[in-house]
Motif scaffolding. Structure first.
Motif, PDB file in Angstrom:
ATOM      1  N   SER A 414       0.837  -1.189   0.000  1.00 52.10           N
ATOM      2  CA  SER A 414       0.000   0.000   0.000  1.00 52.10           C
ATOM      3  C   SER A 414       0.872   1.238   0.000  1.00 52.10           C
ATOM      4  N   THR A 415       0.309   2.321  -0.433  1.00 51.89           N
ATOM      5  CA  THR A 415       0.973   3.609  -0.376  1.00 51.89           C
ATOM      6  C   THR A 415      -0.090   4.678  -0.141  1.00 51.89           C
ATOM      7  N   GLU A 416       0.270   5.688   0.612  1.00 48.78           N
ATOM      8  CA  GLU A 416      -0.646   6.789   0.829  1.00 48.78           C
ATOM      9  C   GLU A 416       0.119   8.095   0.810  1.00 48.78           C
ATOM     10  N   GLY A 417      -0.570   9.156   0.446  1.00 48.07           N
ATOM     11  CA  GLY A 417       0.078  10.457   0.365  1.00 48.07           C
ATOM     12  C   GLY A 417      -0.922  11.585   0.510  1.00 48.07           C
ATOM     13  N   ALA A 418      -0.396  12.735   0.828  1.00 53.97           N
ATOM     14  CA  ALA A 418      -1.207  13.937   0.952  1.00 53.97           C
ATOM     15  C   ALA A 418      -0.458  15.092   0.319  1.00 53.97           C
ATOM     16  N   SER A 419      -1.184  16.080  -0.157  1.00 45.79           N
ATOM     17  CA  SER A 419      -0.549  17.216  -0.797  1.00 45.79           C
ATOM     18  C   SER A 419      -1.413  18.449  -0.614  1.00 45.79           C
ATOM     19  N   ALA A 420      -0.773  19.597  -0.682  1.00 48.62           N
ATOM     20  CA  ALA A 420      -1.467  20.874  -0.618  1.00 48.62           C
ATOM     21  C   ALA A 420      -0.628  21.891  -1.368  1.00 48.62           C
ATOM     22  N   GLY A 421      -1.273  22.863  -1.957  1.00 53.17           N
ATOM     23  CA  GLY A 421      -0.524  23.879  -2.689  1.00 53.17           C
ATOM     24  C   GLY A 421      -1.409  25.034  -3.086  1.00 53.17           C
ATOM     25  N   GLY A 422      -0.776  26.078  -3.536  1.00 54.22           N
ATOM     26  CA  GLY A 422      -1.538  27.227  -3.990  1.00 54.22           C
ATOM     27  C   GLY A 422      -0.645  28.362  -4.413  1.00 54.22           C
ATOM     28  N   ASN A 423      -1.256  29.400  -4.916  1.00 53.30           N
ATOM     29  CA  ASN A 423      -0.506  30.593  -5.275  1.00 53.30           C
ATOM     30  C   ASN A 423      -1.361  31.829  -5.015  1.00 53.30           C
ATOM     31  N   VAL A 424      -0.672  32.936  -4.835  1.00 51.63           N
ATOM     32  CA  VAL A 424      -1.303  34.222  -4.573  1.00 51.63           C
ATOM     33  C   VAL A 424      -0.698  35.238  -5.523  1.00 51.63           C
ATOM     34  N   GLY A 425      -1.528  36.042  -6.123  1.00 47.35           N
ATOM     35  CA  GLY A 425      -1.051  37.101  -6.996  1.00 47.35           C
ATOM     36  C   GLY A 425      -1.601  38.452  -6.582  1.00 47.35           C
ATOM     37  N   VAL A 426      -0.748  39.456  -6.553  1.00 45.86           N
ATOM     38  CA  VAL A 426      -1.174  40.817  -6.242  1.00 45.86           C
ATOM     39  C   VAL A 426      -0.902  41.689  -7.462  1.00 45.86           C
ATOM     40  N   ARG A 427      -1.944  42.312  -7.981  1.00 43.30           N
ATOM     41  CA  ARG A 427      -1.799  43.133  -9.173  1.00 43.30           C
ATOM     42  C   ARG A 427      -0.933  44.357  -8.861  1.00 43.30           C
ATOM     43  N   LEU A 428       0.160  44.495  -9.631  1.00 46.08           N
ATOM     44  CA  LEU A 428       1.027  45.659  -9.479  1.00 46.08           C
ATOM     45  C   LEU A 428       0.539  46.808 -10.351  1.00 46.08           C
ATOM     46  N   VAL A 429       0.345  46.517 -11.634  1.00 45.46           N
ATOM     47  CA  VAL A 429      -0.140  47.513 -12.567  1.00 45.46           C
ATOM     48  C   VAL A 429      -0.706  46.783 -13.774  1.00 45.46           C
ATOM     49  N   SER A 430      -1.823  47.232 -14.296  1.00 47.07           N
ATOM     50  CA  SER A 430      -2.451  46.607 -15.454  1.00 47.07           C
ATOM     51  C   SER A 430      -2.624  45.112 -15.191  1.00 47.07           C
ATOM     52  N   ASP A 431      -2.049  44.238 -16.053  1.00 47.07           N
ATOM     53  CA  ASP A 431      -2.158  42.794 -15.872  1.00 47.07           C
ATOM     54  C   ASP A 431      -0.880  42.172 -15.334  1.00 47.07           C
ATOM     55  N   ILE A 432      -0.031  42.953 -14.700  1.00 41.92           N
ATOM     56  CA  ILE A 432       1.224  42.464 -14.132  1.00 41.92           C
ATOM     57  C   ILE A 432       1.031  42.184 -12.645  1.00 41.92           C
ATOM     58  N   TYR A 433       1.410  40.965 -12.229  1.00 44.54           N
ATOM     59  CA  TYR A 433       1.260  40.533 -10.848  1.00 44.54           C
ATOM     60  C   TYR A 433       2.624  40.177 -10.258  1.00 44.54           C
ATOM     61  N   MET A 434       2.779  40.417  -8.972  1.00 45.02           N
ATOM     62  CA  MET A 434       3.843  39.799  -8.216  1.00 45.02           C
ATOM     63  C   MET A 434       3.220  38.643  -7.459  1.00 45.02           C
ATOM     64  N   GLY A 435       3.835  37.463  -7.517  1.00 45.84           N
ATOM     65  CA  GLY A 435       3.188  36.283  -6.996  1.00 45.84           C
ATOM     66  C   GLY A 435       4.051  35.477  -6.058  1.00 45.84           C
ATOM     67  N   PHE A 436       3.374  34.621  -5.334  1.00 45.45           N
ATOM     68  CA  PHE A 436       4.008  33.683  -4.427  1.00 45.45           C
ATOM     69  C   PHE A 436       3.308  32.349  -4.550  1.00 45.45           C
ATOM     70  N   GLY A 437       4.059  31.259  -4.616  1.00 45.42           N
ATOM     71  CA  GLY A 437       3.479  29.927  -4.671  1.00 45.42           C
ATOM     72  C   GLY A 437       4.159  29.021  -3.668  1.00 45.42           C
ATOM     73  N   ALA A 438       3.450  28.045  -3.179  1.00 47.84           N
ATOM     74  CA  ALA A 438       3.995  27.095  -2.218  1.00 47.84           C
ATOM     75  C   ALA A 438       3.266  25.778  -2.337  1.00 47.84           C
ATOM     76  N   GLY A 439       3.962  24.700  -1.986  1.00 44.00           N
ATOM     77  CA  GLY A 439       3.340  23.387  -2.029  1.00 44.00           C
ATOM     78  C   GLY A 439       4.041  22.415  -1.112  1.00 44.00           C
ATOM     79  N   TYR A 440       3.302  21.386  -0.713  1.00 47.03           N
ATOM     80  CA  TYR A 440       3.832  20.361   0.178  1.00 47.03           C
ATOM     81  C   TYR A 440       3.218  19.027  -0.212  1.00 47.03           C
ATOM     82  N   SER A 441       4.016  17.976  -0.216  1.00 47.48           N
ATOM     83  CA  SER A 441       3.492  16.640  -0.466  1.00 47.48           C
ATOM     84  C   SER A 441       4.279  15.630   0.355  1.00 47.48           C
ATOM     85  N   ASN A 442       3.634  14.532   0.697  1.00 50.10           N
ATOM     86  CA  ASN A 442       4.342  13.450   1.378  1.00 50.10           C
ATOM     87  C   ASN A 442       3.729  12.130   0.982  1.00 50.10           C
TER      88      ASN A 442
END
Length: 471
Positions: A414-442
């Motif tokens: 058997s094998t089991e695992g869990a994961s989570a992740g996501g990203n956040v974007g903040v609009r700087l100007v027009s359609d340009i974003y500064m972003g951060f992403g993170a994730g975890y799995s085991n």
């Protein structure tokens, strides 16, 4: 705060130093794209007309591209009992994609494509190009007859989906896939690509090539009754760690009856067969069950299903002999023939919600699955949830998932695992974003300690209509 602590201050400090930025800136049974998820997610209550009326005001249904440059830190941890050592590394890369959909009077179309190049110093296993794409189309040929089809394919390190090793695609792997759930063409099957059941739970971050094709027809016999038939094929090719490949074919049918304008009940049957090239074939699955779907609102749908499966494997191959016996017989292996059967239950629950600036999905499945190349034919439990939204200058996308595979042929494995992740974007100007992403799995197996991986990234992204934050 819990997520930040779990990833570790060292990870985030490394990313901040890398770019000198203070960063703020998707039925999981083997189905949908060529397998054994049953017909339950394809009742097909919606038509191209309703798709257009329900989603016409949503910016998610317009095709939009995005492009990003990022810096990333990844880290894996391992105990002394693990074969593979712990690793960590800094990297850089770029990603680009396009996603969206369109609904006309008789036809609806949705699609996405994501490509990413990630380079990590001192760790070539994570380096290289990854890409994946999917398209879906539904056409109402007559007032009674509808045809539909889908294609999902790609080549990437670590597969594609919520259960892929952390850091795959530089955090952009499942971006855009939520639009397919928004359109949800009737009868095609599982439109949550993050839980595609094909390559969404790879154990290792090695190269995987994959393709899944589905197609079929739906015929409305009366105002309340309809019939549908679906066929599918899928192929997976894995490199490294002596992982098994996969060839799979399936077909089935469903009868649906409308209880009201908002609810349906259905009966389905599906047959599938699969093989592991250069290993063995002769694996067959029969499934039958009942499914119920209700639309609480035009944007909110609940689908539940339950039934039974029969799995049968006829195995013919070589088995290594005991050294003492092999010396007496003058051969190191003998021909082995096995015929194994198993009965079990299948079940799922799926709820989707999409509205002007939000999209959410939660899903649970239990059924039979060809495995992930490490565990072969198995019983699979999967639970997942995803969410994407935007408000003001901020856009968000996130997911969580849990998987468990219990071997049918490899009894006790058997094998089991869990994961989570996501990203956040903040609009700087027009359609340009500064972003951060993170994730975890085991993940862990019955014979090995738990192993985990995590990543964090910062990025600069051009993203019209928040396309890079659609899950």
């Amino acid at each position: 705060m819990t997520l930040l602590k779990s990833l570790g201050l060292r990870t985030f400090a490394a990313c901040a130093a890398l770019l000198a930025l203070a960063s703020v800136p998707a039925s999981a049974q083997y189905g949908g794209y060529g397998g054994f998820g049953g017909m339950g997610n394809g009742l097909g209550m919606g038509t191209p007309d309703s798709a257009g009326s329900s989603g016409g005001s949503s910016p998610r249904l317009s095709f939009a591209p995005w492009i990003s440059a990022n810096g990333t830190y990844t880290e894996t941890s391992a105990s002394a009992s693990n074969i593979t050592p712990a690793t960590h590394g800094y990297g850089y890369g770029g990603a680009a994609g396009i996603s969206g959909g369109k609904a006309w009077n008789r036809t609806s179309f949705g699609g996405l494509y994501t490509a990413s190049y990630q380079h990590f110093s001192g760790n070539s296993a994570y380096a290289g190009l990854s890409h994946a794409g999917a398209v879906s189309v539904q056409h109402r040929a007559t007032d009674r007859l509808t045809v539909f089809g889908s294609e999902f394919m790609g080549s990437s390190n670590g597969g594609y989906g919520y259960g892929a090793p952390a850091g795959t695609f530089g955090g952009w792997g499942t971006v855009g896939s939520g639009v397919l759930s928004d359109l949800a063409p009737g009868g095609v099957g599982n439109w949550n690509l993050g839980s595609n059941g094909l390559v969404d739970n790879e154990t290792f971050g090695t190269r995987v090539g994959y393709s899944g094709t589905s197609g079929g027809i739906s015929y409305r016999a009366s105002m309340r009754s309809s019939f549908s038939a679906v066929g599918s094929a899928s192929f997976v090719r894995r490199k490294g760690y002596a992982l098994s490949d996969l060839n799979s074919y399936s077909g089935g049918g469903q009868y649906s009856y409308s209880l009201s304008q908002r609810s349906q009940i259905g009966l389905f049957y599906q047959y599938g067969q699969f093989s592991y090239p250069q290993l063995f074939g002769g694996n067959r699955v029969n499934q039958t069950g009942i499914t119920y779907q209700v639309k609480f609102t035009p944007q909110t749908t609940l689908t539940v299903s339950g039934g039974a499966y029969q799995f049968r494997s006829t195995y013919v191959g070589s088995v290594v002999m005991d050294p003492g016996l092999s010396g007496l017989l003058g051969q190191s292996s003998i021909l082995s023939v096995q015929d194994r059967k198993q009965l079990g239950w299948i079940g799922s629950a799926n709820v989707t919600r999409s509205w002007h600036r939000w999209s959410a999905l939660a899903n649970y499945d239990h059924g039979v699955n060809p495995g992930n190349g490490f565990i072969l034919a198995s019983r699979r439990d999967n639970a997942s949830a995803s969410l994407s939204t935007s408000f003001g200058r901020i856009s968000l996308g996130a997911f969580v998932a849990y998987y468990r595979l219990s071997g049918i042929l490899q009894q006790g494995a058997s094998t089991e695992g869990a994961s989570a992740g996501g990203n956040v974007g903040v609009r700087l100007v027009s359609d340009i974003y500064m972003g951060f992403g993170a994730g975890y799995s085991n993940y862990s197996t019955n014979a090995s300690a738990r192993r985990s991986a995590r990543f964090a990234s910062v990025n600069i992204t051009w993203s019209p209509s928040e396309a890079a934050f659609r899950f």
